[in-house]
Design an enzyme around this catalytic site. Structure first.
Site, PDB file in Angstrom:
ATOM      1  N   GLY A   1       3.838   4.520  -8.783  1.00 29.55           N
ATOM      2  CA  GLY A   1       4.258   4.888  -7.420  1.00 29.55           C
ATOM      3  C   GLY A   1       4.159   3.673  -6.504  1.00 29.55           C
TER       4      GLY A   1
ATOM      5  N   ARG B   1       4.431 -11.382  -2.251  1.00 25.98           N
ATOM      6  CA  ARG B   1       4.563 -12.635  -1.490  1.00 25.98           C
ATOM      7  C   ARG B   1       3.351 -13.542  -1.720  1.00 25.98           C
ATOM      8  NH1 ARG B   1       2.413 -13.844   3.570  1.00 25.98           N
ATOM      9  NH2 ARG B   1       3.570 -15.313   4.872  1.00 25.98           N
TER      10      ARG B   1
ATOM     11  N   ARG C   1       3.623 -17.161  -3.434  1.00 32.07           N
ATOM     12  CA  ARG C   1       3.347 -18.360  -2.619  1.00 32.07           C
ATOM     13  C   ARG C   1       2.080 -19.069  -3.108  1.00 32.07           C
ATOM     14  NH1 ARG C   1       5.970 -17.176   3.008  1.00 32.07           N
ATOM     15  NH2 ARG C   1       8.134 -17.179   2.275  1.00 32.07           N
TER      16      ARG C   1
ATOM     17  N   ARG D   1       8.595   4.124 -13.814  1.00 29.11           N
ATOM     18  CA  ARG D   1       7.647   4.671 -14.783  1.00 29.11           C
ATOM     19  C   ARG D   1       8.352   4.534 -16.128  1.00 29.11           C
ATOM     20  NH1 ARG D   1       5.985   8.412 -10.236  1.00 29.11           N
ATOM     21  NH2 ARG D   1       3.917   7.623  -9.731  1.00 29.11           N
TER      22      ARG D   1
ATOM     23  N   ASP E   1      -3.802   3.169 -11.840  1.00 29.81           N
ATOM     24  CA  ASP E   1      -4.577   3.059 -13.085  1.00 29.81           C
ATOM     25  C   ASP E   1      -3.706   3.117 -14.345  1.00 29.81           C
ATOM     26  OD1 ASP E   1      -4.073   5.717 -12.689  1.00 29.81           O
ATOM     27  OD2 ASP E   1      -6.133   6.388 -13.059  1.00 29.81           O
ATOM     28  N   GLY E   2      -2.568   3.825 -14.273  1.00 28.53           N
ATOM     29  CA  GLY E   2      -1.640   3.823 -15.416  1.00 28.53           C
ATOM     30  C   GLY E   2      -1.125   2.412 -15.663  1.00 28.53           C
TER      31      GLY E   2
ATOM     32  N   ASP F   1      -3.306   6.178  -2.962  1.00 25.04           N
ATOM     33  CA  ASP F   1      -4.309   7.210  -3.260  1.00 25.04           C
ATOM     34  C   ASP F   1      -5.774   6.783  -3.048  1.00 25.04           C
ATOM     35  OD1 ASP F   1      -2.138   8.749  -4.003  1.00 25.04           O
ATOM     36  OD2 ASP F   1      -2.363   8.336  -6.146  1.00 25.04           O
TER      37      ASP F   1
ATOM     38  N   ARG G   1      -2.122  27.842  17.832  1.00 24.89           N
ATOM     39  CA  ARG G   1      -1.888  28.119  16.416  1.00 24.89           C
ATOM     40  C   ARG G   1      -2.777  27.243  15.558  1.00 24.89           C
ATOM     41  NH1 ARG G   1       4.593  27.708  16.376  1.00 24.89           N
ATOM     42  NH2 ARG G   1       5.058  29.928  16.580  1.00 24.89           N
TER      43      ARG G   1
ATOM     44  N   MET H   1      -0.964  13.709   0.191  1.00 23.94           N
ATOM     45  CA  MET H   1      -0.969  13.210  -1.195  1.00 23.94           C
ATOM     46  C   MET H   1      -2.352  12.702  -1.597  1.00 23.94           C
ATOM     47  SD  MET H   1       2.581  11.210  -1.848  1.00 23.94           S
ATOM     48  CE  MET H   1       4.042  12.102  -2.387  1.00 23.94           C
TER      49      MET H   1
ATOM     50  N   ARG I   1      -3.033  12.519  -5.314  1.00 23.93           N
ATOM     51  CA  ARG I   1      -3.191  12.898  -6.725  1.00 23.93           C
ATOM     52  C   ARG I   1      -4.543  13.594  -6.910  1.00 23.93           C
ATOM     53  NH1 ARG I   1      -0.208   9.763 -11.457  1.00 23.93           N
ATOM     54  NH2 ARG I   1       1.004   9.058  -9.686  1.00 23.93           N
TER      55      ARG I   1
ATOM     56  N   GLY J   1      -9.764  14.396  13.711  1.00 25.75           N
ATOM     57  CA  GLY J   1     -10.590  15.499  14.214  1.00 25.75           C
ATOM     58  C   GLY J   1     -10.223  16.849  13.615  1.00 25.75           C
TER      59      GLY J   1
ATOM     60  N   LYS K   1     -11.678  27.368  20.805  1.00 26.62           N
ATOM     61  CA  LYS K   1     -10.781  26.321  20.294  1.00 26.62           C
ATOM     62  C   LYS K   1      -9.347  26.804  20.418  1.00 26.62           C
ATOM     63  CE  LYS K   1     -13.321  23.335  17.312  1.00 26.62           C
ATOM     64  NZ  LYS K   1     -13.018  22.072  16.668  1.00 26.62           N
TER      65      LYS K   1
ATOM     66  N   ILE L   1       6.909  10.754   2.809  1.00 30.15           N
ATOM     67  CA  ILE L   1       6.807  10.041   4.094  1.00 30.15           C
ATOM     68  C   ILE L   1       5.573   9.130   4.077  1.00 30.15           C
ATOM     69  CG2 ILE L   1       6.176  10.453   6.540  1.00 30.15           C
ATOM     70  CD1 ILE L   1       8.943  11.290   6.242  1.00 30.15           C
TER      71      ILE L   1
HETATM   72  P1  ADP Z   1       0.212   4.340 -11.663  1.00 33.71           P
HETATM   73  O1  ADP Z   1       0.168   2.937 -12.120  1.00 33.71           O
HETATM   74  O2  ADP Z   1       0.595   4.470 -10.220  1.00 33.71           O
HETATM   75  O3  ADP Z   1      -1.045   5.102 -12.041  1.00 33.71           O
HETATM   76  P2  ADP Z   1       1.640   5.662 -13.841  1.00 33.71           P
HETATM   77  O4  ADP Z   1       0.439   6.400 -14.356  1.00 33.71           O
HETATM   78  O5  ADP Z   1       2.925   6.388 -13.769  1.00 33.71           O
HETATM   79  O6  ADP Z   1       1.434   5.059 -12.398  1.00 33.71           O
HETATM   80  O7  ADP Z   1       1.818   4.367 -14.788  1.00 33.71           O
HETATM   81  C1  ADP Z   1       2.845   3.430 -14.533  1.00 33.71           C
HETATM   82  C2  ADP Z   1       3.352   2.894 -15.833  1.00 33.71           C
HETATM   83  O8  ADP Z   1       2.307   2.200 -16.513  1.00 33.71           O
HETATM   84  C3  ADP Z   1       3.825   3.947 -16.842  1.00 33.71           C
HETATM   85  O9  ADP Z   1       5.130   4.387 -16.600  1.00 33.71           O
HETATM   86  C4  ADP Z   1       3.753   3.162 -18.139  1.00 33.71           C
HETATM   87  O10 ADP Z   1       4.869   2.324 -18.292  1.00 33.71           O
HETATM   88  C5  ADP Z   1       2.508   2.298 -17.923  1.00 33.71           C
HETATM   89  N1  ADP Z   1       1.352   2.957 -18.554  1.00 33.71           N
HETATM   90  C6  ADP Z   1       0.706   4.071 -18.137  1.00 33.71           C
HETATM   91  N2  ADP Z   1      -0.273   4.405 -19.011  1.00 33.71           N
HETATM   92  C7  ADP Z   1      -0.233   3.494 -19.996  1.00 33.71           C
HETATM   93  C8  ADP Z   1      -0.971   3.294 -21.215  1.00 33.71           C
HETATM   94  N3  ADP Z   1      -1.964   4.121 -21.580  1.00 33.71           N
HETATM   95  N4  ADP Z   1      -0.640   2.248 -21.986  1.00 33.71           N
HETATM   96  C9  ADP Z   1       0.349   1.397 -21.638  1.00 33.71           C
HETATM   97  N5  ADP Z   1       1.088   1.541 -20.526  1.00 33.71           N
HETATM   98  C10 ADP Z   1       0.809   2.552 -19.709  1.00 33.71           C
HETATM   99  O1  F6P Z   2       0.180   7.854  -6.768  1.00 31.94           O
HETATM  100  C1  F6P Z   2       0.927   7.911  -5.595  1.00 31.94           C
HETATM  101  C2  F6P Z   2       1.524   9.287  -5.416  1.00 31.94           C
HETATM  102  O2  F6P Z   2       2.261   9.298  -4.209  1.00 31.94           O
HETATM  103  C3  F6P Z   2       0.513  10.439  -5.430  1.00 31.94           C
HETATM  104  O3  F6P Z   2      -0.183  10.555  -4.217  1.00 31.94           O
HETATM  105  C4  F6P Z   2       1.407  11.608  -5.757  1.00 31.94           C
HETATM  106  O4  F6P Z   2       0.671  12.623  -6.411  1.00 31.94           O
HETATM  107  C5  F6P Z   2       2.430  11.007  -6.691  1.00 31.94           C
HETATM  108  O5  F6P Z   2       2.398   9.596  -6.481  1.00 31.94           O
HETATM  109  C6  F6P Z   2       3.827  11.512  -6.468  1.00 31.94           C
HETATM  110  O6  F6P Z   2       4.604  10.988  -7.483  1.00 31.94           O
HETATM  111  P1  F6P Z   2       6.211  10.981  -7.420  1.00 31.94           P
HETATM  112  O7  F6P Z   2       6.605   9.887  -6.480  1.00 31.94           O
HETATM  113  O8  F6P Z   2       6.616  10.689  -8.808  1.00 31.94           O
HETATM  114  O9  F6P Z   2       6.649  12.309  -6.893  1.00 31.94           O
END
Ligand code: ADP
Ligand code: F6P
Length: 322
Positions: free
Chosen positions: A14, A24, A28, A75, A106-107, A130, A165, A172, A174, A188, A216, A253
């Site tokens: 994302g 950048r 640089r 992805r 982390d992916g 996130d 109201r 967001m 995750r 607040g 309130k 957004i």
């Molecule tokens: P984010 O980096 O925001 O957590 P994703 O979890 O979608 O997003 O991971 C982004 C991309 O990183 C994936 O589409 C894939 O190409 C790569 N990736 C995710 N998990 C792994 C994994 N276990 N091993 C290798 N590549 C990965």
């Molecule tokens: O990781 C960023 C994020 O915007 C999360 O907050 C949300 O759960 C997810 O990505 C939404 O993913 P997508 O853009 O694929 O709908």
């Protein structure tokens, strides 16, 4: 003497505000130190497809203030496979690129880890709204996302107060409640629902009733997507109390717009740090800032650790929102 001569940079997963500022900074800083630097288009997909271009000083002009990512992001399922990772490593090696900066969540970090095992030096930069990456106080994009949510709640508050109201705002994050926590505290909000803290809708509903009885004129409930859907929370409150909150799902957004100065500065510091770490020969590390100090932590450790939730801030928000 640098341990790397030629590096590449990509954005993955994302997008988040400040990714451009990070690109950048990487470009640089690399050029400043006499390295060659390439931009990979569309994350790991572009890497597999050999979609790289050399970057010069002007390639990253006029982007520090822009949301999104000029390198685009993707992805890529193929990269999760060993064959995909080998293809990516081969593309880099054939071009004589020995280091890669991966900006993502982390992916994306897991992908960087795999490439490192295939002999490419990698550095991860935490690029996600996130704030779910441990070993850094903040991720690139989080500050901007929070400010967007706060701005939206300010606007909702105006109309909610006029009509007496309540409002449920789904944000967001995750599996992480930080956007809800920080935006809820800063605006607040009366109630903040996050995945890290169990909650009881009966209590949420009766607190809202008490709030209205105590004078309130509005009630804001911020719900992190990981804690439940805004619509379900709204329905649950109505069933229990008769109060009919309006629901707003802020959605994507939160991922757009100009990065705040905090995100630009964080991205600039981390981008430069990543290049210096690669030059020192470090690999498979996540770059972060903890209490003002630049730190590089093993990606293995980062992806196997859950970011601790700030209960002090959560309790503060509770105390102040009576
Ligand atoms: P984010 O980096 O925001 O957590 P994703 O979890 O979608 O997003 O991971 C982004 C991309 O990183 C994936 O589409 C894939 O190409 C790569 N990736 C995710 N998990 C792994 C994994 N276990 N091993 C290798 N590549 C990965
Ligand atoms: O990781 C960023 C994020 O915007 C999360 O907050 C949300 O759960 C997810 O990505 C939404 O993913 P997508 O853009 O694929 O709908």
């Amino acid at each position: 003497m640098s341990e790397v001569k030629s590096i590449a940079v990509l954005t993955s997963g994302g997008d988040s505000q400040g990714m451009n500022a990070a690109v950048r900074a990487v470009v640089r800083s690399a050029l400043y130190h006499g390295l060659e630097v390439y931009g990979v288009q569309r994350g790991y997909q572009g890497l597999i497809n050999n979609d790289l271009r050399p970057m010069d000083l002007r390639s990253v002009g006029d982007i520090i203030q822009r949301g999104g990512t000029i390198l685009q992001t993707a992805r890529c399922k193929e990269f999760i496979t060993a064959e995909g990772q080998q293809k990516g490593a081969d593309v880099l090696r054939e071009r004589g690129i020995d280091g890669l900066v991966v900006i993502g969540g982390d992916g994306s970090y897991q992908g960087a880890n795999k490439l490192s095992k295939l002999g490419i030096k990698t550095m991860g930069l935490p690029g996600t709204i996130d704030n779910d990456i441990p070993f850094t106080d903040f991720t690139i994009g989080f500050d901007t996302a929070v400010s967007i949510v706060v701005d939206a709640i300010n606007k909702l508050r105006d109309t909610m107060t006029s009509h007496e109201r309540s409002s449920v705002v789904e944000v967001m994050g995750r599996h992480c409640g930080d956007i809800a926590l920080y935006a809820g505290l800063a605006s607040g909000a009366e109630t903040i629902l996050v995945p890290e803290v169990p909650f009881d809708l009966d209590q949420v509903a009766s607190r809202m009733q008490e709030n209205f009885q105590s004078g309130k004129r509005h009630s804001i409930i911020v719900v992190a997507e990981g804690a439940g859907r805004g619509e379900d929370i709204t329905r649950g409150i109505t069933e229990r109390s008769g109060i009919e909150p309006r629901v707003t799902v802020l959605g994507h957004i939160q991922r757009g717009g100009n990065p705040t100065h905090n995100d630009r500065i964080l991205a600039s510091q981390l981008g430069d740090f990543a290049v210096r770490m690669l030059m020192e020969g470090q690999s498979s590390k996540s770059c972060g800032i903890i209490r003002g100090e630049l730190v590089a932590t093993d990606i293995d450790k980062v992806v196997s650790t859950k970011k601790p939730f700030n209960m002090d801030l959560y309790n503060l928000a509770l105390r102040l929102s009576q």
